[in-house]
Design an enzyme around this catalytic site. Structure first.
Site: not given
Length: 398
Positions: A143, A197, A207, A223, A249, A252, A256
């Site tokens: 990360d 996708c 969003c 965001c 959050c 999104c 999906c």
């Protein structure tokens, strides 16, 4: 030290086969191998991202380091990308109800801090490799490394880079943590997965703030996940869209279609405590440093300290218009030493709008010394609460 040149490609192909078979004992859900060429197309996208002002400020600022593995590791031969699946559903979730309103932490911060879990898996992997190739060299990144986790994972065939800016794996959806290892082992690379996708834009459409400005393109400053981790004042309309989110959050990912029905409970360190990830809001307003560390210190949500979570708890109470919290919010408004908390409490009291709340705002307006907090309090006295409630207020959360 370089690897033994006497070993041929068949040795490394067999090593990779053995490694893939060992993944369950290593606690790794998926592993792929990527070549170490520079990410030329990614660098172009990152430059454009920077020009548009879409960066969060948390990234490695040197774009060359973000896109060229050879600048981070002496003569890298391959990159190993790993994925660990985490849960998306909360069992026995406590109810958020009037008089006992609750916030929610994003799923990526459930359970033990994923940085620690991924480092543990990387160390297991490194030990496994060293037992078989004693001269192996490695550099692990989780990360906070310079390289893009998603770019490495995409090249390594872990999943495709989706419109919501997540890596989506066919097996686990996007509910995965990613880490990578640079190594001097010439392991055979995997083939990237074709983007699946298609024409779906559900993540972009859902969003809350329009931060997904295009397929795979995120304006970090809009965001909610980023905003909940900041420490400053937040604009009125954004606070309304934060709903009851305390950290991060998931919208999104929740919408999906690939993620539908996917929930992973086999990684025991990542399983959530419902009272920690969906906590009562009012107690957060006065939580001390010691208690905060005890309750949240083991999670990834604690890295910015308690102030952002406390501010977001104040916002959530305002969005709930929780009248029972008015005395507690008044205490924050009039007594908290931090201007951001005082100003945000003023906003929340304005949202609730009871006579007691408005009287406290009048009192605060006459004594507040911080200009930004005072401006927020004055706006709270004038705000129009007739706008419809934001649909994201807790919707889709556990």
């Amino acid at each position: 030290m370089d690897v033994d040149t006497a070993r041929d490609s068949r040795f490394y192909a067999e090593l990779k086969r053995e490694l893939l078979a060992a993944l369950p004992e290593l606690g790794i859900d998926k592993l792929g191998i990527a070549s170490c060429e520079p990410f030329v197309a990614l660098k172009d996208r990152l430059l454009r991202h920077r020009e548009l002002g879409y960066e969060s400020g948390f990234e490695e600022p040197d774009l060359d380091k973000r896109t060229d593995p050879s600048l981070l590791f002496d003569r890298p031969q391959s990159m190993i990308s790993i994925a660990i699946a985490y849960p998306s559903k909360l069992s026995n979730a406590p109810k958020s109800e009037p008089g006992a309103r609750r916030g929610i932490l994003a799923r990526a911060s459930w359970g033990e801090d994923y940085h620690k879990v991924l480092r543990d898996r990387m160390e297991r992997l490194e030990r496994w490799l060293r037992e078989r190739v004693p001269e192996v060299r490695t550099e692990n990144m989780v990360d906070t490394g310079a390289l893009s986790d998603r770019a490495v994972a995409e090249r390594a065939g872990i999943g495709w880079s989706a419109k919501n800016c997540c890596i989506i794996t066919p097996e686990f959806g996007s509910w995965v943590y990613l880490g990578e290892m640079l190594t001097n082992l010439p392991l055979p690379p995997d083939t990237p997965i074709t983007d699946q996708c298609g024409s779906c834009t559900k993540c972009i459409d859902a969003c809350p703030t329009g931060a997904l400005v295009g397929p795979g393109q995120l304006n970090s400053s809009l965001c909610i996940s980023f905003i909940t981790q900041t420490k400053g004042f937040v604009e009125d309309q954004v606070m309304r869209k934060i709903g009851n989110r305390l950290y991060g959050c998931d919208t999104c990912q929740i919408v999906c279609p690939v993620n539908k029905g996917k929930n992973w409970t086999h990684q025991h360190e990542l399983q959530p405590d419902p009272e920690v990830v969906k906590p009562l809001l009012v107690p957060l307003l006065t939580i001390g440093n010691k208690e905060f560390k005890h309750q949240y210190g083991h999670t990834s949500s604690a890295w910015r300290g308690k102030k952002p979570i406390q501010r977001n708890a104040v916002i959530a109470l305002g969005n709930f218009r929780e009248e029972s919290a008015v005395p507690d919010l008044i205490s924050v408004l009039l007594q908290d030493p931090r201007p951001v908390l005082r100003g945000t409490a003023g906003w929340a009291l304005g949202r609730i709008g009871t006579p007691e709340a408005l009287r406290a705002l009048e009192q605060a307006a006459g004594r507040e010394m911080d200009e930004e907090a005072l401006a927020m309090i004055r706006r709270a006295l004038q705000q129009d609460n007739s706008a419809p409630e934001d649909a994201a207020q807790g919707k889709g959360h556990a």
